[in-house]
Design a protein around this motif. Sequence first.
Motif, short mmCIF file in Angstrom:
data_model
loop_
_atom_site.label_atom_id
_atom_site.label_comp_id
_atom_site.label_asym_id
_atom_site.label_seq_id
_atom_site.Cartn_x
_atom_site.Cartn_y
_atom_site.Cartn_z
N GLU A 8 0.83 -1.20 0.00
CA GLU A 8 0.00 0.00 0.00
C GLU A 8 0.86 1.25 0.00
N ALA A 11 2.32 1.69 -3.44
CA ALA A 11 1.30 2.20 -4.36
C ALA A 11 1.09 3.69 -4.17
N ALA A 12 1.07 4.13 -2.91
CA ALA A 12 0.89 5.55 -2.62
C ALA A 12 2.05 6.37 -3.15
N THR A 14 4.00 5.52 -5.65
CA THR A 14 3.93 5.51 -7.11
C THR A 14 2.89 6.51 -7.61
N ARG A 15 1.73 6.54 -6.95
CA ARG A 15 0.69 7.50 -7.33
C ARG A 15 1.19 8.93 -7.19
N GLN A 16 1.88 9.20 -6.09
CA GLN A 16 2.42 10.54 -5.87
C GLN A 16 3.44 10.89 -6.95
N ASN A 49 1.17 0.67 -16.93
CA ASN A 49 1.42 0.74 -15.50
C ASN A 49 0.81 2.02 -14.91
N TYR A 51 -1.82 3.46 -16.07
CA TYR A 51 -3.26 3.23 -16.06
C TYR A 51 -3.71 2.33 -14.90
N ARG A 52 -2.79 1.62 -14.29
CA ARG A 52 -3.12 0.81 -13.11
C ARG A 52 -3.51 1.72 -11.94
N TYR A 53 -2.97 2.93 -11.94
CA TYR A 53 -3.20 3.85 -10.83
C TYR A 53 -4.21 4.95 -11.17
N PHE A 54 -4.26 5.33 -12.44
CA PHE A 54 -5.20 6.36 -12.89
C PHE A 54 -5.84 5.90 -14.20
#
Length: 207
Positions: A8, A11-12, A14-16, A49, A51-54
Amino acid sequence: MGRKKTSELDAAVTRQGIVETAEQLFRAVGYAKTTVADIAKALGMSPANVYRYFPTKAAINEAICDRLVHSIEVKSWAAAGEEGTATERLTRFVIAYHTIIISSIIKEKRLYDMVAVAMDEHWAVVKQHSYRMCDYLCIILEQGMAAGEFRKVDGSKMAITIHEALAVFLYPSLLEHRVNEDDGRGTILDDLRALLDLLLHGLCANA
């Protein structure tokens, strides 16, 4: 459990990273000209990759704008401070917000384009931002009433009224027209102060 927390956190992070890299590209190249592939390339990952997050580029922009408005709120609230009368604090809060919008959005075309897209496509971000702005105003109003500085009113309703009255000085799509009409005369801030004076006089307990 440890692995899940790490996952988690990764993932956070990576999103940032996606949001920060996208914002840099949007500011440098422009929102319309930047693709998800461009963002992925800058990050050294595949578009799939990202698109996995957004799910879309617009979703990335929504995250950017949400972070932007939170930052503006924090800076404006800090400018209001804890010292002084409610009238002084409310004035500082509004003037700071107006000044930040002028300097960081209106005068930066590519950032303005990002915000304009968000207002058209992600109204929820704008609506939640408006709710928080009214909450800030309500806090100051209630403090002013508690101190006997303001007459007794419904703080929540009055905060909405003040927010709507000031909208032309606070929201980019409305403020842009005022800036263009100003033609370098520098009257916008004077007009804002005059409107604030009128609103605050109406709130004064001794008016």
